[in-house]
Design a protein around this motif. Structure first.
Motif, PDB file in Angstrom:
ATOM      1  N   HIS A 255      36.374  54.127  44.016  1.00 41.59           N
ATOM      2  CA  HIS A 255      35.092  54.725  43.633  1.00 41.59           C
ATOM      3  C   HIS A 255      35.255  55.623  42.402  1.00 41.59           C
ATOM      4  CE1 HIS A 255      31.169  56.541  43.880  1.00 41.59           C
ATOM      5  NE2 HIS A 255      31.697  57.741  44.066  1.00 41.59           N
ATOM      6  N   TYR A 256      36.321  56.419  42.399  1.00 47.54           N
ATOM      7  CA  TYR A 256      36.523  57.374  41.302  1.00 47.54           C
ATOM      8  C   TYR A 256      36.661  56.656  39.956  1.00 47.54           C
ATOM      9  CZ  TYR A 256      38.291  61.231  38.531  1.00 47.54           C
ATOM     10  OH  TYR A 256      38.443  62.165  37.545  1.00 47.54           O
ATOM     11  N   TYR A 257      37.566  55.668  39.904  1.00 42.07           N
ATOM     12  CA  TYR A 257      37.842  55.045  38.610  1.00 42.07           C
ATOM     13  C   TYR A 257      36.729  54.083  38.192  1.00 42.07           C
ATOM     14  CZ  TYR A 257      42.367  57.303  38.924  1.00 42.07           C
ATOM     15  OH  TYR A 257      43.362  58.249  39.022  1.00 42.07           O
ATOM     16  N   THR A 258      36.076  53.447  39.144  1.00 40.68           N
ATOM     17  CA  THR A 258      34.926  52.618  38.793  1.00 40.68           C
ATOM     18  C   THR A 258      33.833  53.478  38.167  1.00 40.68           C
ATOM     19  OG1 THR A 258      35.429  51.134  40.629  1.00 40.68           O
ATOM     20  CG2 THR A 258      33.208  51.014  39.721  1.00 40.68           C
ATOM     21  N   THR A 259      33.609  54.655  38.756  1.00 43.00           N
ATOM     22  CA  THR A 259      32.602  55.571  38.215  1.00 43.00           C
ATOM     23  C   THR A 259      33.045  56.102  36.851  1.00 43.00           C
ATOM     24  OG1 THR A 259      32.043  56.222  40.472  1.00 43.00           O
ATOM     25  CG2 THR A 259      31.246  57.647  38.706  1.00 43.00           C
ATOM     26  N   PHE A 260      34.316  56.477  36.735  1.00 41.40           N
ATOM     27  CA  PHE A 260      34.849  56.979  35.457  1.00 41.40           C
ATOM     28  C   PHE A 260      34.597  55.951  34.353  1.00 41.40           C
ATOM     29  CE2 PHE A 260      38.007  60.103  33.706  1.00 41.40           C
ATOM     30  CZ  PHE A 260      38.072  59.587  32.420  1.00 41.40           C
ATOM     31  N   ASP A 261      34.906  54.694  34.631  1.00 42.15           N
ATOM     32  CA  ASP A 261      34.837  53.669  33.593  1.00 42.15           C
ATOM     33  C   ASP A 261      33.404  53.255  33.264  1.00 42.15           C
ATOM     34  OD1 ASP A 261      37.578  53.823  33.694  1.00 42.15           O
ATOM     35  OD2 ASP A 261      37.875  51.902  34.708  1.00 42.15           O
ATOM     36  N   ALA A 262      32.482  53.423  34.231  1.00 47.05           N
ATOM     37  CA  ALA A 262      31.101  52.968  34.021  1.00 47.05           C
ATOM     38  C   ALA A 262      30.189  54.099  33.568  1.00 47.05           C
ATOM     39  CB  ALA A 262      30.553  52.366  35.315  1.00 47.05           C
ATOM     40  N   ASN A 263      30.421  55.318  34.082  1.00 52.26           N
ATOM     41  CA  ASN A 263      29.452  56.402  33.868  1.00 52.26           C
ATOM     42  C   ASN A 263      30.096  57.724  34.256  1.00 52.26           C
ATOM     43  OD1 ASN A 263      27.199  58.084  33.832  1.00 52.26           O
ATOM     44  ND2 ASN A 263      26.640  57.517  35.946  1.00 52.26           N
ATOM     45  N   ARG A 264      30.819  58.313  33.298  1.00 57.24           N
ATOM     46  CA  ARG A 264      31.627  59.506  33.626  1.00 57.24           C
ATOM     47  C   ARG A 264      30.802  60.656  34.203  1.00 57.24           C
ATOM     48  NH1 ARG A 264      35.155  59.782  28.211  1.00 57.24           N
ATOM     49  NH2 ARG A 264      34.681  57.548  28.006  1.00 57.24           N
ATOM     50  N   THR A 265      29.547  60.794  33.763  1.00 57.94           N
ATOM     51  CA  THR A 265      28.742  61.913  34.282  1.00 57.94           C
ATOM     52  C   THR A 265      28.509  61.769  35.788  1.00 57.94           C
ATOM     53  OG1 THR A 265      26.705  60.785  33.731  1.00 57.94           O
ATOM     54  CG2 THR A 265      27.554  62.301  32.084  1.00 57.94           C
ATOM     55  N   GLY A 266      28.621  60.557  36.300  1.00 54.59           N
ATOM     56  CA  GLY A 266      28.458  60.311  37.729  1.00 54.59           C
ATOM     57  C   GLY A 266      29.569  60.921  38.578  1.00 54.59           C
ATOM     58  N   LEU A 267      30.631  61.409  37.931  1.00 53.11           N
ATOM     59  CA  LEU A 267      31.725  62.047  38.674  1.00 53.11           C
ATOM     60  C   LEU A 267      31.369  63.462  39.129  1.00 53.11           C
ATOM     61  CD1 LEU A 267      34.692  60.956  36.362  1.00 53.11           C
ATOM     62  CD2 LEU A 267      34.154  60.032  38.627  1.00 53.11           C
ATOM     63  N   ALA A 268      30.282  64.028  38.572  1.00 46.79           N
ATOM     64  CA  ALA A 268      29.958  65.440  38.833  1.00 46.79           C
ATOM     65  C   ALA A 268      29.863  65.748  40.321  1.00 46.79           C
ATOM     66  CB  ALA A 268      28.657  65.822  38.133  1.00 46.79           C
ATOM     67  N   ASN A 269      29.295  64.840  41.100  1.00 44.72           N
ATOM     68  CA  ASN A 269      29.113  65.171  42.516  1.00 44.72           C
ATOM     69  C   ASN A 269      30.365  64.985  43.361  1.00 44.72           C
ATOM     70  OD1 ASN A 269      29.109  62.445  42.596  1.00 44.72           O
ATOM     71  ND2 ASN A 269      26.957  62.212  43.180  1.00 44.72           N
ATOM     72  N   LEU A 270      31.476  64.570  42.728  1.00 44.47           N
ATOM     73  CA  LEU A 270      32.755  64.529  43.453  1.00 44.47           C
ATOM     74  C   LEU A 270      33.485  65.871  43.384  1.00 44.47           C
ATOM     75  CD1 LEU A 270      34.114  61.031  42.409  1.00 44.47           C
ATOM     76  CD2 LEU A 270      33.036  61.682  44.570  1.00 44.47           C
ATOM     77  N   TYR A 271      33.054  66.753  42.467  1.00 45.77           N
ATOM     78  CA  TYR A 271      33.682  68.072  42.304  1.00 45.77           C
ATOM     79  C   TYR A 271      32.718  69.151  42.780  1.00 45.77           C
ATOM     80  CZ  TYR A 271      36.899  65.571  39.160  1.00 45.77           C
ATOM     81  OH  TYR A 271      37.816  64.697  38.633  1.00 45.77           O
ATOM     82  N   GLN A 272      33.273  70.356  43.052  1.00 40.79           N
ATOM     83  CA  GLN A 272      32.435  71.507  43.391  1.00 40.79           C
ATOM     84  C   GLN A 272      32.815  72.680  42.478  1.00 40.79           C
ATOM     85  OE1 GLN A 272      32.313  72.380  47.599  1.00 40.79           O
ATOM     86  NE2 GLN A 272      31.577  70.342  48.146  1.00 40.79           N
ATOM     87  N   GLU A 273      32.188  73.834  42.698  1.00 44.38           N
ATOM     88  CA  GLU A 273      32.442  74.972  41.800  1.00 44.38           C
ATOM     89  C   GLU A 273      33.892  75.452  41.861  1.00 44.38           C
ATOM     90  OE1 GLU A 273      29.961  74.181  39.852  1.00 44.38           O
ATOM     91  OE2 GLU A 273      30.726  76.100  39.119  1.00 44.38           O
TER      92      GLU A 273
ATOM     93  N   SER B   8      33.842  64.398  27.128  1.00 41.73           N
ATOM     94  CA  SER B   8      34.136  64.691  25.719  1.00 41.73           C
ATOM     95  C   SER B   8      35.464  64.086  25.270  1.00 41.73           C
ATOM     96  CB  SER B   8      34.172  66.207  25.498  1.00 41.73           C
ATOM     97  OG  SER B   8      35.334  66.753  26.111  1.00 41.73           O
ATOM     98  N   LEU B   9      36.138  63.357  26.145  1.00 39.74           N
ATOM     99  CA  LEU B   9      37.395  62.724  25.737  1.00 39.74           C
ATOM    100  C   LEU B   9      37.119  61.763  24.586  1.00 39.74           C
ATOM    101  CD1 LEU B   9      38.964  62.089  29.264  1.00 39.74           C
ATOM    102  CD2 LEU B   9      39.667  63.795  27.571  1.00 39.74           C
ATOM    103  N   PRO B  10      38.068  61.630  23.658  1.00 43.22           N
ATOM    104  CA  PRO B  10      37.789  60.926  22.401  1.00 43.22           C
ATOM    105  C   PRO B  10      37.847  59.408  22.507  1.00 43.22           C
ATOM    106  CG  PRO B  10      40.019  61.765  22.384  1.00 43.22           C
ATOM    107  CD  PRO B  10      39.409  62.225  23.669  1.00 43.22           C
ATOM    108  N   PHE B  11      37.198  58.873  23.530  1.00 38.83           N
ATOM    109  CA  PHE B  11      37.032  57.421  23.618  1.00 38.83           C
ATOM    110  C   PHE B  11      35.766  57.162  24.419  1.00 38.83           C
ATOM    111  CE2 PHE B  11      40.127  58.863  26.798  1.00 38.83           C
ATOM    112  CZ  PHE B  11      39.511  58.490  27.969  1.00 38.83           C
ATOM    113  N   ALA B  12      35.030  56.137  24.003  1.00 39.59           N
ATOM    114  CA  ALA B  12      33.750  55.849  24.662  1.00 39.59           C
ATOM    115  C   ALA B  12      33.959  54.943  25.871  1.00 39.59           C
ATOM    116  CB  ALA B  12      32.781  55.222  23.671  1.00 39.59           C
TER     117      ALA B  12
END
Lengths: 123, 123
Positions: A13-31, A54-58
């Protein structure tokens, strides 16, 4: 669900989300979550996702080589240790990486990422 | 002592002991400790040290490339993530490895290894 299955499902789930839509990772982290990315420490879901987007690759694609997991103690956490390859768009060679996650249970029976440490393995 | 210093001191102690006298690692682990070595899970100090001393090389030298650390939660634990090279006696090329430790505080104010995951990074 056994811990190894939880770990594998999380990693997929993590890497699929990373590769498709990085902003979607926000709800896997907390404050209280912390990411160490190539030695740089970043705290909190919003700052972590700002760093990742902001990593230098799209475009990129992670492929996983190994996933190891262990229970992390009485609080019900789980340590997940990943090795794999990271292919950046337009680059000939994939980069090798290692990454560890410390997952903690949420009140809803899911997990969030309390700790995340990422390193490229330079040849 | 700040956490990064504790992590660095632990890492130096661990690998110096590993390279000089592997049986000396026994008191860094406890009965609830777990090692995952190249995918094989081993529990308990005695079994872990039996595994480490039975590895098919007599002499080795670890050299450390990176050490990252983070607090692992309210129990006072610490995650330590290491990358480095492992030179085996008689081999021309060093092996790259990544390893993570989850250190937990002991009642005497020191730390023991609750979790240990080791992987070689094959080129």
């Amino acid at each position: 669900m056994d811990p190894d299955q939880v770990a594998k499902a999380f990693v997929e789930h993590y890497y699929t989300t990373f590769d498709a839509n990085r902003t979607g990772l926000a709800n896997l982290y907390q404050e209280g979550s912390m990411l160490t990315f190539e030695g740089q420490k970043i705290q909190g879901s919003q700052s972590i996702v700002a760093k990742l987007t902001s990593l230098p690759f799209a475009q990129c694609q992670h492929s996983i080589t190994t996933v190891d997991c262990q229970p992390s103690g009485p609080a019900g956490g789980m340590l997940v240790f990943v090795s794999g390859n990271l292919q950046l768009a337009g680059e000939q060679h994939a980069l090798k990486f290692s990454q560890m996650f410390h997952l903690m249970p949420t009140s809803s029976g899911s997990f969030y990422v309390l700790n995340d440490i990422f390193r490229l393995n330079y040849a």
